[in-house]
Design an enzyme around this catalytic site. Structure first.
Site, PDB file in Angstrom:
ATOM      1  N   GLY A  49       0.827  -1.200   0.000  1.00 47.13           N
ATOM      2  CA  GLY A  49       0.000   0.000   0.000  1.00 47.13           C
ATOM      3  C   GLY A  49       0.862   1.251   0.000  1.00 47.13           C
ATOM      4  N   SER A  51       1.910   3.232  -2.471  1.00 49.34           N
ATOM      5  CA  SER A  51       1.844   4.171  -3.592  1.00 49.34           C
ATOM      6  C   SER A  51       1.227   5.509  -3.221  1.00 49.34           C
ATOM      7  CB  SER A  51       1.052   3.548  -4.756  1.00 49.34           C
ATOM      8  OG  SER A  51      -0.282   3.288  -4.352  1.00 49.34           O
ATOM      9  N   SER A  52       0.611   5.597  -2.035  1.00 52.86           N
ATOM     10  CA  SER A  52      -0.003   6.859  -1.630  1.00 52.86           C
ATOM     11  C   SER A  52      -0.181   6.881  -0.113  1.00 52.86           C
ATOM     12  CB  SER A  52      -1.370   7.038  -2.316  1.00 52.86           C
ATOM     13  OG  SER A  52      -2.272   6.028  -1.888  1.00 52.86           O
ATOM     14  N   GLY A  53      -0.590   8.060   0.388  1.00 53.57           N
ATOM     15  CA  GLY A  53      -0.940   8.197   1.793  1.00 53.57           C
ATOM     16  C   GLY A  53       0.166   7.868   2.777  1.00 53.57           C
ATOM     17  N   ARG A  74      -1.519  -1.918  -5.965  1.00 53.92           N
ATOM     18  CA  ARG A  74      -2.254  -2.357  -7.157  1.00 53.92           C
ATOM     19  C   ARG A  74      -2.070  -1.419  -8.345  1.00 53.92           C
ATOM     20  NH1 ARG A  74      -8.149  -2.848  -4.666  1.00 53.92           N
ATOM     21  NH2 ARG A  74      -7.343  -0.999  -3.605  1.00 53.92           N
ATOM     22  N   ASP A 103      -2.182  -7.195  -6.120  1.00 57.60           N
ATOM     23  CA  ASP A 103      -3.197  -7.050  -5.080  1.00 57.60           C
ATOM     24  C   ASP A 103      -2.858  -8.025  -3.951  1.00 57.60           C
ATOM     25  OD1 ASP A 103      -5.423  -6.965  -3.455  1.00 57.60           O
ATOM     26  OD2 ASP A 103      -6.855  -6.882  -5.109  1.00 57.60           O
ATOM     27  N   SER A 182      -3.188  -0.650  12.021  1.00 61.49           N
ATOM     28  CA  SER A 182      -4.582  -0.762  12.426  1.00 61.49           C
ATOM     29  C   SER A 182      -5.178   0.641  12.317  1.00 61.49           C
ATOM     30  CB  SER A 182      -4.680  -1.328  13.846  1.00 61.49           C
ATOM     31  OG  SER A 182      -6.033  -1.456  14.249  1.00 61.49           O
ATOM     32  N   TYR A 196     -15.537  -1.513   9.088  1.00 63.95           N
ATOM     33  CA  TYR A 196     -14.139  -1.073   9.148  1.00 63.95           C
ATOM     34  C   TYR A 196     -13.491  -1.431  10.484  1.00 63.95           C
ATOM     35  CZ  TYR A 196     -10.117   2.105   9.011  1.00 63.95           C
ATOM     36  OH  TYR A 196      -8.850   2.633   9.054  1.00 63.95           O
ATOM     37  N   LYS A 200     -10.116  -3.847  11.506  1.00 63.74           N
ATOM     38  CA  LYS A 200      -8.945  -3.261  12.153  1.00 63.74           C
ATOM     39  C   LYS A 200      -8.711  -3.837  13.548  1.00 63.74           C
ATOM     40  CE  LYS A 200      -7.359  -0.546   8.958  1.00 63.74           C
ATOM     41  NZ  LYS A 200      -6.019  -0.756   8.396  1.00 63.74           N
TER      42      LYS A 200
END
Length: 342
Positions: A49, A51-53, A74, A103, A182, A196, A200
């Protein structure tokens, strides 16, 4: 009367003055040694994960410390863009950023294969950071059953698969750290987050059980509980967030992904099991520690001393959340009555 967040800040300031000297004497030399050892030893990091944030910002923080980075996500276009951004922060010519588009929540065999390929190019994984995730909010009865399945697949299995693919090598080498992301919604269940929060909360159970298994092999786990963070995913989540959920979220401030990433990397390098951001995060981690591992005796003592006070403060928070939900319910009923009589 002081707002809850202010009282927590004051309490932490008092704690700092009373415990600060003891903490510093007991842990300063240990932390210095740990930081040096882990930075020099851990050269190859994998970030899912990424690629961003928060994931991308964690990759940047690690790259600044001389690490070799493998980004796994992805979206190929975002990976390429993230790679260019990360490479701007290199500290030597030997550093490499490898991108893999896959993925991580769908096919374990495929995840295992791509991680093997990455290890052949950059060497064994010293630290794996599991950032792949997404959030969907809505009332329990309004959410499709497929939403629960999707979030559990991405947020939980998306962390299980990469971790399962690297753990054997880590145990054989007797070195490694796995970081799980988390959420504060993985510490307390909130209105609108039935799907959600469940996914988590599962991360915490996984992290605690795995830590107990791998600790004898000198492999360690960090589980992070970031607050609301200004990321593309958060912006997307706000488009469909129920009013009650949005109002509850607004009782705390939004953090930047850079701020959150720095804290997570710092805690991982120092060998902390828990990673939290800000005074609210500290309070939640103390309140929900339960049987979680502690990094030091000092941390355990702090949790024992603060538990009662933090529980009292948490009741104010819960009461204010209940009032928000009740007010929204009353206002909605008024609108429905007005529509019927119009």
């Amino acid at each position: 009367m002081c707002p809850p967040a202010y009282r927590v800040t004051v309490l932490l300031s008092v704690m700092s003055s009373t415990f600060g000297r003891v903490i510093k004497m007991m842990s300063e030399q240990f932390l210095r040694a740990s930081v040096i050892a882990l930075i020099t030893a851990q050269k190859s990091y994998r970030v899912t994960g990424g690629s961003s944030g928060i994931g991308k910002c964690i990759a940047i923080e690690c790259y600044k410390q001389g690490a070799f980075i493998t980004l796994v996500a992805r979206n190929e276009d975002r990976l390429v863009q993230a790679k260019k951004e990360i490479e701007k922060h290199s500290i030597n010519d030997k550093q490499v950023v490898l991108c893999i588009s896959v993925d991580v929540s769908q096919d374990y065999g495929q995840v295992e294969n791509v991680i093997k390929q990455a290890q052949e190019k950059l060497g064994p994984v010293d630290m794996l950071v599991n950032c792949a995730g997404m959030s969907v909010s809505g009332k329990f009865e309004d959410l499709e059953v497929s939403t629960f399945e999707k979030l559990m697949s991405i947020n939980y299995l998306g962390s299980v698969y990469p971790s399962r693919a690297v753990i054997t090598t880590m145990k054989e080498r007797r070195v490694g750290r796995i970081v799980f992301l988390s959420s504060q919604a993985g510490q307390v269940g909130l209105f609108g987050f039935t799907a959600y929060s469940s996914s988590k909360f599962a991360i915490k159970g996984l992290a605690e059980a795995l830590q107990m298994e791998v600790k004898p092999y000198n492999v360690y786990v960090t589980v992070a509980y970031p607050p609301d963070t200004d990321t593309p995913g958060f912006a997307e989540e706000n488009k469909t967030k129920p009013l009650e959920t949005r109002l509850i979220s607004e009782t705390t401030s939004i953090c930047t992904p850079e701020q959150v990433a720095k804290q997570i990397v710092k805690d991982a390098i120092q060998g902390n099991f828990n990673s939290s951001v800000g005074s609210d995060g500290y309070m939640l981690s103390s309140l929900t520690c339960g049987m979680s591992p502690v990094t030091s005796i000092t941390e355990g003592l702090q949790q024992v001393v603060t538990m009662g006070l933090f529980r009292m403060l948490s009741l104010f928070y819960l009461g204010s959340f209940d009032n928000i939900i009740r007010r929204c319910m009353i206002e909605r009923a008024k609108y429905e009555t007005a529509d019927k009589t119009a």
